[in-house]
Design a protein around this motif. Sequence first.
Motif, PDB file in Angstrom:
ATOM      1  N   TYR A  16      58.107  10.086  26.810  1.00 59.85           N
ATOM      2  CA  TYR A  16      58.968  10.657  25.883  1.00 59.85           C
ATOM      3  C   TYR A  16      60.387  10.958  26.856  1.00 59.85           C
ATOM      4  O   TYR A  16      61.142  11.182  26.349  1.00 59.85           O
ATOM      5  CB  TYR A  16      58.456  11.862  25.392  1.00 59.85           C
ATOM      6  CG  TYR A  16      57.258  12.028  24.588  1.00 59.85           C
ATOM      7  CD1 TYR A  16      57.180  11.168  23.394  1.00 59.85           C
ATOM      8  CD2 TYR A  16      55.988  12.799  24.918  1.00 59.85           C
ATOM      9  CE1 TYR A  16      56.079  11.211  22.580  1.00 59.85           C
ATOM     10  CE2 TYR A  16      55.265  12.721  24.096  1.00 59.85           C
ATOM     11  CZ  TYR A  16      55.230  11.905  22.903  1.00 59.85           C
ATOM     12  OH  TYR A  16      54.151  11.977  22.104  1.00 59.85           O
ATOM     13  N   GLU A  51      61.881  19.349  28.254  1.00 58.46           N
ATOM     14  CA  GLU A  51      61.310  19.285  26.980  1.00 58.46           C
ATOM     15  C   GLU A  51      62.273  18.196  25.826  1.00 58.46           C
ATOM     16  O   GLU A  51      63.327  18.198  26.262  1.00 58.46           O
ATOM     17  CB  GLU A  51      61.366  20.779  26.091  1.00 58.46           C
ATOM     18  CG  GLU A  51      60.736  20.875  24.879  1.00 58.46           C
ATOM     19  CD  GLU A  51      60.663  22.228  24.350  1.00 58.46           C
ATOM     20  OE1 GLU A  51      59.454  22.451  24.070  1.00 58.46           O
ATOM     21  OE2 GLU A  51      61.780  22.838  24.088  1.00 58.46           O
ATOM     22  N   LEU A  69      59.036  19.422  16.424  1.00 62.63           N
ATOM     23  CA  LEU A  69      57.870  19.169  17.244  1.00 62.63           C
ATOM     24  C   LEU A  69      58.207  18.589  18.701  1.00 62.63           C
ATOM     25  O   LEU A  69      59.023  17.608  18.615  1.00 62.63           O
ATOM     26  CB  LEU A  69      56.920  18.110  16.852  1.00 62.63           C
ATOM     27  CG  LEU A  69      55.684  17.709  17.513  1.00 62.63           C
ATOM     28  CD1 LEU A  69      54.590  19.017  17.698  1.00 62.63           C
ATOM     29  CD2 LEU A  69      54.595  16.775  16.973  1.00 62.63           C
ATOM     30  N   ARG A  70      58.142  19.382  19.691  1.00 66.89           N
ATOM     31  CA  ARG A  70      58.651  19.174  21.053  1.00 66.89           C
ATOM     32  C   ARG A  70      57.384  18.818  22.092  1.00 66.89           C
ATOM     33  O   ARG A  70      56.337  19.390  21.873  1.00 66.89           O
ATOM     34  CB  ARG A  70      59.483  20.387  21.487  1.00 66.89           C
ATOM     35  CG  ARG A  70      60.572  20.518  20.364  1.00 66.89           C
ATOM     36  CD  ARG A  70      61.702  21.500  20.962  1.00 66.89           C
ATOM     37  NE  ARG A  70      62.716  21.386  19.968  1.00 66.89           N
ATOM     38  CZ  ARG A  70      63.600  22.451  20.251  1.00 66.89           C
ATOM     39  NH1 ARG A  70      63.485  23.554  20.933  1.00 66.89           N
ATOM     40  NH2 ARG A  70      64.662  22.392  19.147  1.00 66.89           N
ATOM     41  N   ALA A  71      57.790  18.252  23.077  1.00 66.11           N
ATOM     42  CA  ALA A  71      56.717  18.035  24.024  1.00 66.11           C
ATOM     43  C   ALA A  71      57.546  18.435  25.507  1.00 66.11           C
ATOM     44  O   ALA A  71      58.801  18.019  25.619  1.00 66.11           O
ATOM     45  CB  ALA A  71      56.699  16.212  24.041  1.00 66.11           C
ATOM     46  N   ARG A  79      52.589  19.321  27.235  1.00 64.01           N
ATOM     47  CA  ARG A  79      52.232  20.544  26.112  1.00 64.01           C
ATOM     48  C   ARG A  79      53.129  20.314  25.057  1.00 64.01           C
ATOM     49  O   ARG A  79      54.440  19.640  24.928  1.00 64.01           O
ATOM     50  CB  ARG A  79      52.500  21.727  26.768  1.00 64.01           C
ATOM     51  CG  ARG A  79      51.551  21.767  28.110  1.00 64.01           C
ATOM     52  CD  ARG A  79      51.487  23.362  28.648  1.00 64.01           C
ATOM     53  NE  ARG A  79      50.980  24.199  27.620  1.00 64.01           N
ATOM     54  CZ  ARG A  79      51.277  25.416  27.839  1.00 64.01           C
ATOM     55  NH1 ARG A  79      51.820  25.930  28.997  1.00 64.01           N
ATOM     56  NH2 ARG A  79      50.900  26.247  26.829  1.00 64.01           N
ATOM     57  N   TYR A  80      52.690  20.673  23.828  1.00 63.43           N
ATOM     58  CA  TYR A  80      53.497  20.552  22.622  1.00 63.43           C
ATOM     59  C   TYR A  80      53.692  21.684  21.844  1.00 63.43           C
ATOM     60  O   TYR A  80      52.689  22.695  22.070  1.00 63.43           O
ATOM     61  CB  TYR A  80      52.641  19.561  21.652  1.00 63.43           C
ATOM     62  CG  TYR A  80      52.449  18.153  22.092  1.00 63.43           C
ATOM     63  CD1 TYR A  80      53.211  17.114  22.050  1.00 63.43           C
ATOM     64  CD2 TYR A  80      51.264  17.917  22.732  1.00 63.43           C
ATOM     65  CE1 TYR A  80      53.245  15.834  22.668  1.00 63.43           C
ATOM     66  CE2 TYR A  80      51.244  16.552  23.514  1.00 63.43           C
ATOM     67  CZ  TYR A  80      52.220  15.629  23.356  1.00 63.43           C
ATOM     68  OH  TYR A  80      51.823  14.453  24.111  1.00 63.43           O
ATOM     69  N   ARG A  81      54.969  21.777  21.147  1.00 65.26           N
ATOM     70  CA  ARG A  81      55.106  23.131  20.240  1.00 65.26           C
ATOM     71  C   ARG A  81      55.934  22.734  19.229  1.00 65.26           C
ATOM     72  O   ARG A  81      56.783  21.730  19.354  1.00 65.26           O
ATOM     73  CB  ARG A  81      55.701  24.266  21.179  1.00 65.26           C
ATOM     74  CG  ARG A  81      57.248  24.160  21.638  1.00 65.26           C
ATOM     75  CD  ARG A  81      57.633  25.161  22.258  1.00 65.26           C
ATOM     76  NE  ARG A  81      58.938  24.898  22.795  1.00 65.26           N
ATOM     77  CZ  ARG A  81      60.176  25.899  22.585  1.00 65.26           C
ATOM     78  NH1 ARG A  81      59.916  27.190  21.937  1.00 65.26           N
ATOM     79  NH2 ARG A  81      61.342  25.487  22.808  1.00 65.26           N
ATOM     80  N   GLN A  96      46.003  18.257  26.346  1.00 64.51           N
ATOM     81  CA  GLN A  96      47.073  18.132  27.364  1.00 64.51           C
ATOM     82  C   GLN A  96      46.426  16.717  28.115  1.00 64.51           C
ATOM     83  O   GLN A  96      45.372  16.713  28.601  1.00 64.51           O
ATOM     84  CB  GLN A  96      47.299  19.233  27.994  1.00 64.51           C
ATOM     85  CG  GLN A  96      47.798  20.467  27.283  1.00 64.51           C
ATOM     86  CD  GLN A  96      47.914  21.657  28.362  1.00 64.51           C
ATOM     87  OE1 GLN A  96      47.978  21.656  29.506  1.00 64.51           O
ATOM     88  NE2 GLN A  96      47.808  22.818  27.643  1.00 64.51           N
ATOM     89  N   LEU A 106      49.355  11.717  16.696  1.00 61.25           N
ATOM     90  CA  LEU A 106      50.604  12.438  16.520  1.00 61.25           C
ATOM     91  C   LEU A 106      50.272  12.926  14.875  1.00 61.25           C
ATOM     92  O   LEU A 106      50.641  13.963  14.541  1.00 61.25           O
ATOM     93  CB  LEU A 106      51.768  11.606  16.686  1.00 61.25           C
ATOM     94  CG  LEU A 106      53.043  12.292  16.082  1.00 61.25           C
ATOM     95  CD1 LEU A 106      53.401  13.452  16.592  1.00 61.25           C
ATOM     96  CD2 LEU A 106      54.190  11.391  15.891  1.00 61.25           C
TER      97      LEU A 106
END
Length: 182
Positions: A16, A51, A69-71, A79-81, A96, A106
């Motif tokens: 990413y 991020e 959606l972030r990594a 980690r994702y949020r 993770q 995804l």
Amino acid sequence: MSESNAAGNGHRPETYWDGGGEGNFEEGFSRGMGMVPGGSPEALPEMLEDEVEIVLIRSRSTLGDLMSLRARRVDGRIRYRMVDEYEMSVDLAVPQDENPLAFGELTEVLWSFRMSKLDDPFFLMCWVNCLDALEYLGWDGIREFHLVTSEFYDGLEDWYDDRYQEWASAEQASRAEDEEKG
């Protein structure tokens, strides 16, 4: 949607962190699709250190609401949020790993995402809420209420359309059955 994405996990980005997913946080800029001309500026929270945004969900709501959606990399793992403009920040219970999510992983994250433990899955909840405006929006308008895009995953818009069509077909069949009984 490509067969490889529909058949399983499909494509997995190598990383990413290749210069994509930076978003656009210029003052006064909006990536929203609001119905109000000259909608409000983008108000997503700033990115945390290391991020990137991997998916943007734009809503055709009055204010052009956005979710991201972030990594981010933490101790060699990703980690994702999910965040929105209203101070929602949900750390996702995604295993993770050092590698980005495969397409199927995804889409499972997106499909099962709930804004809170008490809510239905996000897309289902939104589509059902839009039924109140079915006469105004029409079935295509409900489908177009969200636009799901990613710099890392081709086919995401098609995946969203496929899921919506499955739901809309079932909803229309249920309504027709109710009318026949009624």
